[in-house]
Design a protein around this motif. Structure first.
Motif, short mmCIF file in Angstrom:
data_model
loop_
_atom_site.label_atom_id
_atom_site.label_comp_id
_atom_site.label_asym_id
_atom_site.label_seq_id
_atom_site.Cartn_x
_atom_site.Cartn_y
_atom_site.Cartn_z
N TYR A 101 0.83 -1.20 0.00
CA TYR A 101 0.00 0.00 0.00
C TYR A 101 0.87 1.27 0.00
CZ TYR A 101 -3.64 3.26 1.59
OH TYR A 101 -4.51 4.31 1.70
N SER A 102 1.96 1.22 0.77
CA SER A 102 2.86 2.37 0.83
C SER A 102 3.49 2.65 -0.53
CB SER A 102 3.95 2.14 1.87
OG SER A 102 3.39 1.94 3.15
N GLY A 103 3.78 1.57 -1.28
CA GLY A 103 4.36 1.76 -2.60
C GLY A 103 3.44 2.55 -3.52
N GLY A 104 2.12 2.29 -3.43
CA GLY A 104 1.18 3.04 -4.25
C GLY A 104 0.88 4.41 -3.68
N TYR A 105 0.76 4.51 -2.36
CA TYR A 105 0.38 5.78 -1.73
C TYR A 105 1.52 6.80 -1.84
CZ TYR A 105 -1.71 8.93 1.71
OH TYR A 105 -2.28 10.02 2.33
N MET A 106 2.76 6.35 -1.68
CA MET A 106 3.91 7.27 -1.69
C MET A 106 4.56 7.35 -3.07
SD MET A 106 3.95 8.27 1.47
CE MET A 106 5.52 9.09 1.57
N LYS A 107 3.91 6.85 -4.09
CA LYS A 107 4.49 6.85 -5.44
C LYS A 107 4.86 8.27 -5.86
CE LYS A 107 3.51 5.51 -10.21
NZ LYS A 107 2.49 4.91 -11.13
N PHE A 346 -8.76 2.37 7.40
CA PHE A 346 -7.72 3.38 7.28
C PHE A 346 -7.16 3.43 5.86
CE2 PHE A 346 -7.02 4.03 11.94
CZ PHE A 346 -6.91 5.42 11.90
N MET A 347 -6.93 2.27 5.29
CA MET A 347 -6.41 2.25 3.93
C MET A 347 -7.45 2.78 2.94
SD MET A 347 -3.93 -1.07 3.53
CE MET A 347 -4.65 -2.27 4.64
N VAL A 348 -8.72 2.49 3.18
CA VAL A 348 -9.78 3.07 2.34
C VAL A 348 -9.75 4.59 2.43
CG1 VAL A 348 -12.28 3.38 2.18
CG2 VAL A 348 -11.31 1.08 2.34
N THR A 349 -9.61 5.11 3.64
CA THR A 349 -9.54 6.56 3.83
C THR A 349 -8.36 7.15 3.07
OG1 THR A 349 -10.60 6.44 6.00
CG2 THR A 349 -9.24 8.37 5.56
N GLY A 350 -7.21 6.49 3.15
CA GLY A 350 -6.05 6.97 2.43
C GLY A 350 -6.25 6.95 0.93
N THR A 351 -6.92 5.92 0.44
CA THR A 351 -7.18 5.84 -1.00
C THR A 351 -8.12 6.95 -1.45
OG1 THR A 351 -6.90 3.44 -0.89
CG2 THR A 351 -8.01 4.32 -2.84
N VAL A 352 -9.16 7.21 -0.67
CA VAL A 352 -10.08 8.30 -0.99
C VAL A 352 -9.34 9.63 -1.02
CG1 VAL A 352 -12.07 9.61 -0.16
CG2 VAL A 352 -12.12 7.10 -0.12
N MET A 371 -15.06 4.59 -7.69
CA MET A 371 -14.17 3.74 -6.90
C MET A 371 -14.96 2.54 -6.37
SD MET A 371 -12.33 6.86 -4.76
CE MET A 371 -11.00 5.85 -4.13
N PRO A 372 -15.43 1.65 -7.26
CA PRO A 372 -16.30 0.54 -6.82
C PRO A 372 -15.58 -0.48 -5.94
CG PRO A 372 -15.72 0.30 -9.13
CD PRO A 372 -15.23 1.65 -8.70
N VAL A 373 -14.34 -0.79 -6.24
CA VAL A 373 -13.61 -1.79 -5.45
C VAL A 373 -13.35 -1.26 -4.04
CG1 VAL A 373 -11.52 -3.19 -5.29
CG2 VAL A 373 -12.56 -2.75 -7.53
N THR A 374 -12.92 -0.02 -3.97
CA THR A 374 -12.67 0.59 -2.65
C THR A 374 -13.96 0.66 -1.84
OG1 THR A 374 -10.90 1.91 -3.63
CG2 THR A 374 -11.77 2.64 -1.52
N ALA A 448 -11.79 11.98 -9.14
CA ALA A 448 -11.75 10.70 -8.45
C ALA A 448 -11.76 9.54 -9.42
CB ALA A 448 -12.94 10.59 -7.49
N HIS A 449 -10.98 8.53 -9.11
CA HIS A 449 -10.96 7.29 -9.89
C HIS A 449 -10.38 6.19 -9.01
CE1 HIS A 449 -6.57 7.65 -10.43
NE2 HIS A 449 -6.82 8.95 -10.58
N GLU A 450 -10.56 4.96 -9.42
CA GLU A 450 -10.07 3.83 -8.66
C GLU A 450 -8.53 3.84 -8.63
OE1 GLU A 450 -10.47 1.81 -6.04
OE2 GLU A 450 -12.28 1.09 -7.03
N GLY A 451 -7.98 3.56 -7.45
CA GLY A 451 -6.54 3.56 -7.33
C GLY A 451 -5.91 2.32 -7.94
N PRO A 452 -4.59 2.29 -8.01
CA PRO A 452 -3.90 1.10 -8.51
C PRO A 452 -4.08 -0.08 -7.57
CG PRO A 452 -2.33 2.66 -7.59
CD PRO A 452 -3.66 3.36 -7.63
#
Length: 784
Positions: A101-107, A346-352, A371-374, A448-452
């Motif tokens: 998750y950090s790899g995607g969030y901190m990209k 928490f990870m959902v919140t970060g993705t949003v 963001m259907p998966v999230t 807004a769009h679905e994250g990686p």
């Protein structure tokens, strides 16, 4: 255990640290793809710990380690039972998802490699903490979690809020760590053991000790600060200044549960006492209610989850304090369920926040299509947090009410607290999971769009696990819940609760909780406004109090520093010699240990008397010297006289050393005085001279009495015989004194040489500073 298991476990414990060292390099080489490589470290550790599941489920424990300092009974050792193994699996399993998750969030972040290193180092510290058997190993890892947490919370160090939050967390948890250290020392002294695996069998002796209450209070201070219990709770919400991966990992699934882990670990030896069953439920209950009320007040998704985390920790502490079998079962189920659903949310919140650009629940809506998966992961996690059937959170809530519900007033009170707390957490769970995704579309700062995959993989896995663990509860209980509960109570417990609702008081209370939670969710805006007004009416809280405390501490330190460190060497030396005189003179007079006065020798040789007289003459010369240089030279007269006396009494080696020391002292001091132009004599008032003389005489008298008392004791030839016997055979030297100094006391001699070297460097620096000042003064005079 297999023969190679200790080595593999040792390697697994250090895998996160190895990955932390490699993280900056791999991130620089591979970019955000490095997360997949770095995630292998916790994944392999997770796989290794999974191999212990059958053994632990069968009721066995796994210990191992290596002797560190055997003479002090210190070791690097681990202790795996149902409790520590569950925590190890949560840390490494959720840690694997957090690294991805950090790899995607901190990209693209310039500090991504540094961030990865910090979070992996924290993972290693937390893993070592929960498997530690040795007290010292436990404390070292405990403090290491505080340090790495400080680095993670203050990761965005350019923001003042992040720096303040990091410092606050470090001060509070670090202070608690010092209390824990004192508590562990008490445990060691009371029980005589330094391993947790041995301590769990010594509960009766510990509980009957007169120092039990002091030990308990120190341990509770460490646990309460780490797990954000009232009144130390305020650091946890402030720690949300850290990036969201930190919040998802440290402050929901791992670090904040370290205090809960410690209380659960010590329950068999410190639990079931009046102090335990009063203090833990009391503070846990306050934390539960305060956390849920403050969560309702928030609009920031992370803060809403942070305060419910605080409330959940209070609930866990409250259940641990009750200590009954059902309460322990409830605590076990809720701890696992909370780690799964809170990490996911928490990870959902970060993705949003990452994909929509906002965490304000009042400014989000309609993200379900984008963001259907999230959204699906958020909904599953909220269903578990709300305690609805078919989810592991439902099993935990049912067991909580089964443990607390009874007819006595105490049980009714705490059951009421649990119902109110769970109802408000139900409302917050669905506020986080539904409000950002449902309703009309709201324009957000980012499209807004679905994250990686790295952003939604973690929430999906954790939320699905919350469902699967309940559907296959038999397997979960066999390998996780029952062994963990058995470890906490030190007796075999079999948990068999399933997703099938059973009619009774627990189910009725669950229904009441859902109804109250739904009402709170429906009227959340009004409830929020009410809580805002209520909190504001209370005035400044403990968070502001912390600022006042730190400010006062800084002012106090300034006053103390100005008092004891005024910058005058004369004051330091005077204080040192006064303390020395008191130390030397008070004990002999108070305890009646004065030595007998020595007899004056019947015949004193002329040469001996002459050199004694020379020493006295040197002393008079020092006192009567008209300048400092003369005083230094006169001081050498005494030293040389003493050296000759050593020679006359058959100590040529000591005499030669004395000659060298006195010569060098006179030469160096004379050189310094000459270069510093300090030749004029100090003119002191009579009162000052008498005061200084009194201190000098007191110190001299004290040393005289000490030496006389020492010589009265029978001479012990043990060391003399040892050195005579081994100086030649071991050190190959005929001169015993030289062998002692160079070989047997080589390290001590090296330390003395280092002191002389440092002193010489300081003198050299002082000479250069004064020489530089002289040159500058000369240049100034020339300009004038």
């Amino acid at each position: 255990m297999a023969a190679n298991a200790p080595a593999l476990t040792f390697f697994a414990l250090f895998l996160p640290f190895i990955a932390a060292v490699l993280a900056p390099v791999l991130t620089r080489l591979l970019g955000d793809r490095a997360a997949w490589v770095l995630a292998l470290a916790p994944a392999l550790a997770f796989a290794h710990f999974c191999t212990f599941l059958p053994e632990i489920a069968a009721g066995e424990v796994v210990t191992g380690g290596y002797a560190w300092a055997p003479s002090f009974n210190l070791s690097f050792s681990w202790f795996l039972d149902g409790l520590s193994l569950t925590f190890a699996l949560l840390i490494t399993g959720i840690g694997t998802l957090i690294v991805l998750y950090s790899g995607g969030y901190m990209k693209g972040h310039e500090g991504q490699g540094r961030f990865m290193a910090f979070i992996l180092a924290f993972m290693g510290a937390m893993l070592g903490l929960v498997v530690s058997d040795s007290f010292l190993m436990l404390f070292v890892y405990w403090e290491l979690t505080s340090i790495t947490s400080f680095l993670l919370i203050g990761f965005d160090h350019e923001r003042e809020a992040a720096r303040r939050a990091a410092l606050q967390a470090l001060v509070i948890t670090g202070g608690g760590g010092l209390c824990l250290l004192a508590g562990l020392v008490f445990l060691w002294n009371i029980t005589g053991v330094t391993q947790l695996s041995l301590l769990v069998h010594l509960g009766d002796g510990l509980r009957q000790s007169p120092f039990y209450l002091a030990t308990l209070l120190l341990v509770l201070a460490g646990a309460f600060t780490k797990s954000a219990q009232f009144p130390f709770h305020f650091w946890l919400p402030n720690a949300m200044e850290a990036p969201t991966p930190v919040s998802a990992y440290l402050h929901s699934a791992t670090m904040v549960k370290a205090g809960v882990y410690l209380l659960m670990r010590l329950n068999p030896v410190m639990g079931q006492t009046p102090a335990w069953v009063i203090l833990l439920p009391f503070f846990g209950g306050i934390t539960l209610i305060a956390g849920t009320f403050l969560a309702v007040r928030q609009t920031d998704l992370k803060l809403m989850l942070a305060y419910t985390t605080m409330a959940s920790l209070g609930l866990l502490v409250m259940l641990t304090g009750f200590g009954s079998a059902h309460a322990v079962e409830a605590a076990v189920l809720y701890l696992v369920a909370h780690s799964l659903f809170k990490g996911a949310l928490f990870m959902v919140t970060g993705t949003v926040d990452h994909e929509a650009g906002s965490r304000d629940v009042t400014k989000l809506g309609g993200l379900r299509a984008a963001m259907p998966v999230t959204f699906g992961a958020a909904l599953l996690a909220a269903l578990s947090m709300g305690g609805l059937p078919l989810f592991f959170g439902f099993l935990a809530k049912e067991e909580i009410y089964a443990a607390l519900a009874a007819g006595n007033p105490r049980a009714v009170f705490f059951t009421g607290l649990a119902v109110i707390g769970n109802a408000l957490m139900f409302a917050i769970a669905f506020a986080v999971a539904l409000k950002p995704f449902l309703g009309p579309d709201v324009e957000t700062p980012k499209h807004a769009h679905e994250g990686p995959v790295t952003l939604w993989l973690g929430p999906v896995v954790l939320s699905v696990l919350g469902l699967a663990a309940a559907l296959f509860s038999g397997v979960a209980h066999r390998y996780i819940s029952s062994p963990m509960a058995s470890a906490i109570t030190a007796q075999k417990i079999v948990i068999d609760i399933s997703t099938m609702p059973h009619l009774g008081v627990p189910l009725l209370l669950s229904v009441v909780t859902v109804i109250l939670g739904a009402l709170a969710f429906w009227r959340l805006t009004d409830l929020r406004a009410f809580m805002v007004r209520a909190v504001e009416s209370l005035g400044p809280g403990p968070d502001r109090g912390f600022d006042h405390f730190v400010s006062g501490l800084v002012r106090l330190s300034g006053v103390v520093t100005r008092l004891v460190q005024p910058g005058r060497l004369e004051i330091y030396i005077t204080a040192t010699f006064i303390l020395l005189a008191v130390t030397l003179l008070v004990p002999p007079f108070v305890f009646g240990e004065l030595p007998a006065m020595p007899r004056w020798p019947e015949q004193l040789l002329v040469q001996e008397a002459a050199f004694f007289a020379i020493a006295v003459i040197g002393l008079v010369a020092v006192l009567r010297a008209k300048d400092r240089l003369t005083a230094i030279v006169s001081l050498g007269i005494q030293g040389f006289a003493v050296a000759v006396i050593f020679l006359l009494f058959g100590a040529p080696d000591l005499s030669f050393t004395q000659f060298m020391v006195e010569t060098l002292s006179v030469v160096i001091l004379a050189l310094v005085m000459t270069r510093l132009r300090l030749s004029p004599r100090d003119h002191r008032p009579l009162g000052q001279s008498l005061f200084d003389g009194t201190i000098a005489v007191a110190c001299g008298l004290g040393f005289t009495l000490l030496l006389l008392k020492s010589t009265e004791a029978p001479f012990d030839t043990l060391l003399t015989d040892f050195f005579n016997a081994y100086s030649k055979t071991v050190a190959h030297g005929a001169n015993v004194v030289n062998v002692i100094i160079v070989d047997f006391r080589g390290t001590d001699t090296l330390g003395e040489i280092a002191v002389v070297m440092v002193t010489g460097l300081a003198v050299l620096a002082l000479i250069r500073v004064r020489a530089g000042k002289k040159v500058a003064d000369d240049k100034m005079e020339t300009r004038r």
